[in-house]
Design a protein around this motif. Structure first.
Motif, PDB file in Angstrom:
ATOM      1  N   SER A 148       2.920 -19.553   6.242  1.00 32.30           N
ATOM      2  CA  SER A 148       1.960 -18.683   6.911  1.00 32.30           C
ATOM      3  C   SER A 148       1.768 -17.422   6.079  1.00 32.30           C
ATOM      4  O   SER A 148       2.554 -17.114   5.199  1.00 32.30           O
ATOM      5  N   TYR A 149       0.712 -16.721   6.378  1.00 35.49           N
ATOM      6  CA  TYR A 149       0.354 -15.527   5.628  1.00 35.49           C
ATOM      7  C   TYR A 149       0.777 -14.256   6.369  1.00 35.49           C
ATOM      8  O   TYR A 149       0.183 -13.209   6.172  1.00 35.49           O
ATOM      9  N   VAL A 150       1.809 -14.351   7.198  1.00 31.34           N
ATOM     10  CA  VAL A 150       2.246 -13.190   7.960  1.00 31.34           C
ATOM     11  C   VAL A 150       2.794 -12.112   7.033  1.00 31.34           C
ATOM     12  O   VAL A 150       2.443 -10.937   7.152  1.00 31.34           O
ATOM     13  N   LEU A 151       3.637 -12.482   6.087  1.00 30.94           N
ATOM     14  CA  LEU A 151       4.234 -11.492   5.191  1.00 30.94           C
ATOM     15  C   LEU A 151       3.183 -10.785   4.316  1.00 30.94           C
ATOM     16  O   LEU A 151       3.170  -9.550   4.265  1.00 30.94           O
ATOM     17  N   PRO A 152       2.273 -11.523   3.638  1.00 29.33           N
ATOM     18  CA  PRO A 152       1.241 -10.800   2.880  1.00 29.33           C
ATOM     19  C   PRO A 152       0.339  -9.938   3.769  1.00 29.33           C
ATOM     20  O   PRO A 152      -0.079  -8.849   3.362  1.00 29.33           O
ATOM     21  N   PHE A 153       0.074 -10.392   4.983  1.00 30.67           N
ATOM     22  CA  PHE A 153      -0.743  -9.623   5.920  1.00 30.67           C
ATOM     23  C   PHE A 153      -0.051  -8.318   6.289  1.00 30.67           C
ATOM     24  O   PHE A 153      -0.664  -7.252   6.302  1.00 30.67           O
ATOM     25  N   GLU A 154       1.246  -8.381   6.563  1.00 27.65           N
ATOM     26  CA  GLU A 154       1.999  -7.181   6.920  1.00 27.65           C
ATOM     27  C   GLU A 154       2.150  -6.244   5.729  1.00 27.65           C
ATOM     28  O   GLU A 154       2.098  -5.026   5.880  1.00 27.65           O
ATOM     29  N   ILE A 155       2.322  -6.780   4.536  1.00 21.80           N
ATOM     30  CA  ILE A 155       2.418  -5.941   3.339  1.00 21.80           C
ATOM     31  C   ILE A 155       1.098  -5.210   3.105  1.00 21.80           C
ATOM     32  O   ILE A 155       1.087  -4.016   2.786  1.00 21.80           O
ATOM     33  N   ALA A 156      -0.011  -5.908   3.285  1.00 18.42           N
ATOM     34  CA  ALA A 156      -1.325  -5.261   3.132  1.00 18.42           C
ATOM     35  C   ALA A 156      -1.505  -4.158   4.167  1.00 18.42           C
ATOM     36  O   ALA A 156      -2.050  -3.089   3.856  1.00 18.42           O
ATOM     37  N   SER A 157      -1.044  -4.369   5.388  1.00 12.57           N
ATOM     38  CA  SER A 157      -1.174  -3.332   6.411  1.00 12.57           C
ATOM     39  C   SER A 157      -0.299  -2.129   6.080  1.00 12.57           C
ATOM     40  O   SER A 157      -0.692  -0.980   6.313  1.00 12.57           O
ATOM     41  N   LEU A 158       0.888  -2.338   5.514  1.00 13.34           N
ATOM     42  CA  LEU A 158       1.730  -1.215   5.101  1.00 13.34           C
ATOM     43  C   LEU A 158       1.111  -0.433   3.946  1.00 13.34           C
ATOM     44  O   LEU A 158       1.180   0.800   3.912  1.00 13.34           O
ATOM     45  N   VAL A 159       0.510  -1.140   2.997  1.00 16.15           N
ATOM     46  CA  VAL A 159      -0.162  -0.455   1.882  1.00 16.15           C
ATOM     47  C   VAL A 159      -1.317   0.401   2.415  1.00 16.15           C
ATOM     48  O   VAL A 159      -1.509   1.545   1.980  1.00 16.15           O
ATOM     49  N   LEU A 160      -2.087  -0.126   3.364  1.00 13.03           N
ATOM     50  CA  LEU A 160      -3.171   0.657   3.955  1.00 13.03           C
ATOM     51  C   LEU A 160      -2.634   1.855   4.733  1.00 13.03           C
ATOM     52  O   LEU A 160      -3.227   2.940   4.692  1.00 13.03           O
ATOM     53  N   LEU A 161      -1.515   1.682   5.415  1.00 16.95           N
ATOM     54  CA  LEU A 161      -0.910   2.793   6.141  1.00 16.95           C
ATOM     55  C   LEU A 161      -0.475   3.895   5.188  1.00 16.95           C
ATOM     56  O   LEU A 161      -0.711   5.087   5.435  1.00 16.95           O
ATOM     57  N   VAL A 162       0.139   3.514   4.068  1.00 15.18           N
ATOM     58  CA  VAL A 162       0.553   4.505   3.069  1.00 15.18           C
ATOM     59  C   VAL A 162      -0.669   5.214   2.490  1.00 15.18           C
ATOM     60  O   VAL A 162      -0.645   6.428   2.274  1.00 15.18           O
ATOM     61  N   ALA A 163      -1.745   4.489   2.250  1.00 14.35           N
ATOM     62  CA  ALA A 163      -2.960   5.104   1.727  1.00 14.35           C
ATOM     63  C   ALA A 163      -3.555   6.100   2.725  1.00 14.35           C
ATOM     64  O   ALA A 163      -4.015   7.182   2.331  1.00 14.35           O
ATOM     65  N   ILE A 164      -3.545   5.777   4.003  1.00 19.96           N
ATOM     66  CA  ILE A 164      -4.067   6.687   5.024  1.00 19.96           C
ATOM     67  C   ILE A 164      -3.213   7.948   5.106  1.00 19.96           C
ATOM     68  O   ILE A 164      -3.733   9.069   5.150  1.00 19.96           O
ATOM     69  N   VAL A 165      -1.884   7.779   5.105  1.00 23.15           N
ATOM     70  CA  VAL A 165      -1.002   8.943   5.159  1.00 23.15           C
ATOM     71  C   VAL A 165      -1.194   9.802   3.903  1.00 23.15           C
ATOM     72  O   VAL A 165      -1.250  11.027   3.974  1.00 23.15           O
ATOM     73  N   GLY A 166      -1.330   9.163   2.739  1.00 26.96           N
ATOM     74  CA  GLY A 166      -1.578   9.903   1.503  1.00 26.96           C
ATOM     75  C   GLY A 166      -2.881  10.666   1.542  1.00 26.96           C
ATOM     76  O   GLY A 166      -2.963  11.813   1.084  1.00 26.96           O
ATOM     77  N   ALA A 167      -3.931  10.072   2.088  1.00 28.02           N
ATOM     78  CA  ALA A 167      -5.221  10.758   2.189  1.00 28.02           C
ATOM     79  C   ALA A 167      -5.133  11.946   3.136  1.00 28.02           C
ATOM     80  O   ALA A 167      -5.729  13.004   2.876  1.00 28.02           O
ATOM     81  N   ILE A 168      -4.363  11.818   4.203  1.00 24.96           N
ATOM     82  CA  ILE A 168      -4.196  12.936   5.135  1.00 24.96           C
ATOM     83  C   ILE A 168      -3.425  14.069   4.469  1.00 24.96           C
ATOM     84  O   ILE A 168      -3.777  15.237   4.590  1.00 24.96           O
ATOM     85  N   VAL A 169      -2.377  13.737   3.727  1.00 23.11           N
ATOM     86  CA  VAL A 169      -1.577  14.764   3.042  1.00 23.11           C
ATOM     87  C   VAL A 169      -2.412  15.473   1.985  1.00 23.11           C
ATOM     88  O   VAL A 169      -2.377  16.704   1.858  1.00 23.11           O
ATOM     89  N   ILE A 170      -3.194  14.717   1.211  1.00 17.58           N
ATOM     90  CA  ILE A 170      -4.013  15.325   0.165  1.00 17.58           C
ATOM     91  C   ILE A 170      -5.132  16.173   0.768  1.00 17.58           C
ATOM     92  O   ILE A 170      -5.431  17.265   0.283  1.00 17.58           O
ATOM     93  N   GLY A 171      -5.747  15.693   1.831  1.00 19.42           N
ATOM     94  CA  GLY A 171      -6.875  16.398   2.418  1.00 19.42           C
ATOM     95  C   GLY A 171      -6.491  17.531   3.354  1.00 19.42           C
ATOM     96  O   GLY A 171      -7.351  18.298   3.775  1.00 19.42           O
ATOM     97  N   ARG A 172      -5.219  17.655   3.670  1.00 18.46           N
ATOM     98  CA  ARG A 172      -4.781  18.702   4.603  1.00 18.46           C
ATOM     99  C   ARG A 172      -4.874  20.069   3.951  1.00 18.46           C
ATOM    100  O   ARG A 172      -4.462  20.262   2.809  1.00 18.46           O
TER     101      ARG A 172
END
Length: 174
Positions: A148-172
């Motif tokens: 199943s693609y559960v692990l790649p799906f979860e890894i992609a969601s974590l990468v997107l979460l890190v990108a969102i947190v990074g964008a918030i930190v940079i834009g703050r």
């Protein structure tokens, strides 16, 4: 002409008209709203092709997320006070001529091709024989049996979460 063919032609005409409005309107916000219509009509064509998952993704991602992102970017650039926000190009007659030539070449190739479809199959009959693609995609993504693609799906969601947190930190603002 059955209902599916009629709906296809309605969707196709509206899609092409809205696409022409996207590139032809002088107000960039109106062009972005015409882009919403293009995405919605493409989703309608996907529904006619029994690709319900792709139609839902088209609506959610393109009509929802991408268009809202474009409108936010337009609003944040502060282009108020300008009557023409979408400048015209002086080479549009050349582009129109090239489009006519390419369109004529496509029509000629389709009409004279030996590979043209001779027997048209009713898509509703084929769709009844195939399993629902949303169910199949869900089984591939989350099924515990087999790969199943559960692990790649979860890894992609974590990468997107890190990108969102990074964008918030940079834009703050500090």
């Amino acid at each position: 002409m059955d209902l599916a063919a009629l709906l296809f032609w309605i969707f196709a005409v509206i899609l092409v008209g809205a696409a022409l409005l996207v590139v032809g309107l002088r107000n960039i916000v109106h062009s972005a709203l015409a882009l919403v219509m293009v995405f919605a009509m493409a989703a309608g064509i996907y529904v006619l092709l029994s690709a319900s998952f792709i139609a839902i993704v088209q609506i959610l991602i393109y009509v929802g997320a991408v268009t809202i992102l474009i409108l936010f970017a337009l609003m944040l650039t502060r282009i108020t006070g300008q009557t023409q926000t979408n400048p015209s190009n002086k080479l549009w007659p050349v582009a129109a001529f090239i489009c006519v030539v390419v369109g004529a070449a496509i029509v000629y190739a389709v009409s004279t091709s030996q590979m043209a479809v001779k027997n048209v199959v009713n898509t509703s009959e084929v769709a009844k024989q195939l399993p629902d693609n949303v169910v199949r995609i869900g089984q591939l993504l989350y099924s515990p049996a087999g790969y199943s693609y559960v692990l790649p799906f979860e890894i992609a969601s974590l990468v997107l979460l890190v990108a969102i947190v990074g964008a918030i930190v940079i834009g703050r603002e500090d």
